[in-house]
Design a protein around this motif. Structure first.
Motif, PDB file in Angstrom:
ATOM      1  N   VAL A  33       0.835  -1.075   0.083  1.00  0.00           N
ATOM      2  CA  VAL A  33       0.011   0.128   0.027  1.00  0.00           C
ATOM      3  C   VAL A  33       1.094   0.957   0.065  1.00  0.00           C
ATOM      4  CG1 VAL A  33      -2.298   1.232   1.106  1.00  0.00           C
ATOM      5  CG2 VAL A  33      -1.611  -1.601   1.069  1.00  0.00           C
ATOM      6  N   PRO A  34       1.535   1.763  -1.233  1.00  0.00           N
ATOM      7  CA  PRO A  34       1.883   2.184  -1.566  1.00  0.00           C
ATOM      8  C   PRO A  34       1.360   4.030  -0.220  1.00  0.00           C
ATOM      9  CG  PRO A  34       2.160   1.536  -3.364  1.00  0.00           C
ATOM     10  CD  PRO A  34       1.461   0.983  -2.620  1.00  0.00           C
ATOM     11  N   GLY A  35       2.280   4.566   0.228  1.00  0.00           N
ATOM     12  CA  GLY A  35       1.863   6.084   0.172  1.00  0.00           C
ATOM     13  C   GLY A  35       0.796   5.695   1.592  1.00  0.00           C
ATOM     14  N   LYS A  36       0.572   4.517   2.291  1.00  0.00           N
ATOM     15  CA  LYS A  36      -0.213   4.240   3.406  1.00  0.00           C
ATOM     16  C   LYS A  36      -0.459   5.309   4.515  1.00  0.00           C
ATOM     17  CE  LYS A  36       1.281   1.296   6.068  1.00  0.00           C
ATOM     18  NZ  LYS A  36       1.104  -0.833   6.539  1.00  0.00           N
ATOM     19  N   ASN A  37       0.914   5.868   5.241  1.00  0.00           N
ATOM     20  CA  ASN A  37       0.700   6.738   6.431  1.00  0.00           C
ATOM     21  C   ASN A  37      -0.137   7.776   5.439  1.00  0.00           C
ATOM     22  OD1 ASN A  37       1.892   4.796   8.185  1.00  0.00           O
ATOM     23  ND2 ASN A  37       4.081   5.649   7.259  1.00  0.00           N
ATOM     24  N   LEU A  38      -0.047   8.179   4.622  1.00  0.00           N
ATOM     25  CA  LEU A  38      -0.212   9.453   4.146  1.00  0.00           C
ATOM     26  C   LEU A  38      -2.044   9.492   3.329  1.00  0.00           C
ATOM     27  CD1 LEU A  38       2.102  11.258   2.864  1.00  0.00           C
ATOM     28  CD2 LEU A  38       1.455  11.537   5.222  1.00  0.00           C
TER      29      LEU A  38
ATOM     30  N   ALA B 113      -1.351  11.395  10.499  1.00  0.00           N
ATOM     31  CA  ALA B 113      -2.112  12.248  11.316  1.00  0.00           C
ATOM     32  C   ALA B 113      -3.215  11.619  12.519  1.00  0.00           C
ATOM     33  CB  ALA B 113      -2.665  13.341  10.765  1.00  0.00           C
ATOM     34  N   ARG B 114      -3.768  10.642  12.273  1.00  0.00           N
ATOM     35  CA  ARG B 114      -4.905  10.301  13.316  1.00  0.00           C
ATOM     36  C   ARG B 114      -4.169   8.964  14.252  1.00  0.00           C
ATOM     37  NH1 ARG B 114     -10.194   8.938  12.709  1.00  0.00           N
ATOM     38  NH2 ARG B 114      -9.779  10.328  11.056  1.00  0.00           N
ATOM     39  N   ALA B 115      -3.047   8.884  13.778  1.00  0.00           N
ATOM     40  CA  ALA B 115      -2.178   8.099  15.249  1.00  0.00           C
ATOM     41  C   ALA B 115      -1.529   8.668  15.989  1.00  0.00           C
ATOM     42  CB  ALA B 115      -1.329   6.958  14.650  1.00  0.00           C
ATOM     43  N   VAL B 116      -1.094   9.729  15.223  1.00  0.00           N
ATOM     44  CA  VAL B 116      -0.686  10.786  16.820  1.00  0.00           C
ATOM     45  C   VAL B 116      -1.810  11.835  17.437  1.00  0.00           C
ATOM     46  CG1 VAL B 116       0.304  13.513  16.428  1.00  0.00           C
ATOM     47  CG2 VAL B 116       1.292  12.057  15.683  1.00  0.00           C
ATOM     48  N   TRP B 117      -2.866  12.262  16.634  1.00  0.00           N
ATOM     49  CA  TRP B 117      -4.468  12.878  17.116  1.00  0.00           C
ATOM     50  C   TRP B 117      -4.716  11.411  17.804  1.00  0.00           C
ATOM     51  CZ3 TRP B 117      -9.342  10.682  17.358  1.00  0.00           C
ATOM     52  CH2 TRP B 117     -10.462  12.677  17.785  1.00  0.00           C
ATOM     53  N   THR B 118      -4.885  10.858  18.197  1.00  0.00           N
ATOM     54  CA  THR B 118      -5.561   9.231  19.183  1.00  0.00           C
ATOM     55  C   THR B 118      -5.119   9.559  20.043  1.00  0.00           C
ATOM     56  OG1 THR B 118      -6.450   7.849  17.665  1.00  0.00           O
ATOM     57  CG2 THR B 118      -5.789   7.067  19.286  1.00  0.00           C
ATOM     58  N   ALA B 119      -3.514   9.292  20.056  1.00  0.00           N
ATOM     59  CA  ALA B 119      -2.228   9.378  21.017  1.00  0.00           C
ATOM     60  C   ALA B 119      -2.436  10.795  21.896  1.00  0.00           C
ATOM     61  CB  ALA B 119      -0.740   8.731  20.499  1.00  0.00           C
ATOM     62  N   THR B 120      -2.387  11.588  21.121  1.00  0.00           N
ATOM     63  CA  THR B 120      -2.409  13.170  22.236  1.00  0.00           C
ATOM     64  C   THR B 120      -3.790  13.569  22.700  1.00  0.00           C
ATOM     65  OG1 THR B 120      -2.831  14.639  20.204  1.00  0.00           O
ATOM     66  CG2 THR B 120      -0.552  13.767  21.232  1.00  0.00           C
ATOM     67  N   THR B 121      -4.946  13.078  22.283  1.00  0.00           N
ATOM     68  CA  THR B 121      -6.220  13.484  23.118  1.00  0.00           C
ATOM     69  C   THR B 121      -6.743  12.606  23.980  1.00  0.00           C
ATOM     70  OG1 THR B 121      -7.339  11.966  21.277  1.00  0.00           O
ATOM     71  CG2 THR B 121      -6.786  14.383  20.883  1.00  0.00           C
ATOM     72  N   ARG B 122      -5.844  11.418  24.187  1.00  0.00           N
ATOM     73  CA  ARG B 122      -6.228  10.469  25.174  1.00  0.00           C
ATOM     74  C   ARG B 122      -5.991  10.889  26.424  1.00  0.00           C
ATOM     75  NH1 ARG B 122      -9.588   9.838  21.573  1.00  0.00           N
ATOM     76  NH2 ARG B 122     -10.070   7.978  20.805  1.00  0.00           N
ATOM     77  N   ARG B 123      -4.074  10.972  26.185  1.00  0.00           N
ATOM     78  CA  ARG B 123      -3.970  11.156  27.619  1.00  0.00           C
ATOM     79  C   ARG B 123      -4.116  13.003  27.570  1.00  0.00           C
ATOM     80  NH1 ARG B 123      -1.990   7.715  31.436  1.00  0.00           N
ATOM     81  NH2 ARG B 123      -1.981   5.515  30.340  1.00  0.00           N
TER      82      ARG B 123
END
Length: 70
Positions: A18-23, A33-43
């Motif tokens: 899946v080329p460019g999967k992270n974007l 961005a979703r991974a970072v948002w989830t990590a920072t908003t849960r704590r």
């Protein structure tokens, strides 16, 4: 960082299947961005560091609590 929480979010750009999967957009937000948002908003007050070789990742991560290391 005394007593806080630090999330490390690896965002490799070498996906073959899946080329460019992270974007890729998932529910209106790039996956990395979703991974970072989830990590920072849960704590409350948590910090995140996104480690990537994708310079374009910094453009999709406009969060004040994020450091991007390329």
């Amino acid at each position: 960082m005394s007593g806080g929480v630090l999330f490390l979010v690896p965002a490799r750009g070498g996906s073959v299947r899946v080329p460019g999967k992270n974007l890729r957009t998932v529910a209106g937000m790039p996956l990395v961005a979703r991974a970072v948002w989830t990590a920072t908003t849960r704590r409350g007050g948590a910090k995140a560091v996104c480690v990537t070789q994708l310079t374009v990742a910094a453009a999709v991560l406009p969060l004040p609590s994020l450091a991007v290391s390329t």
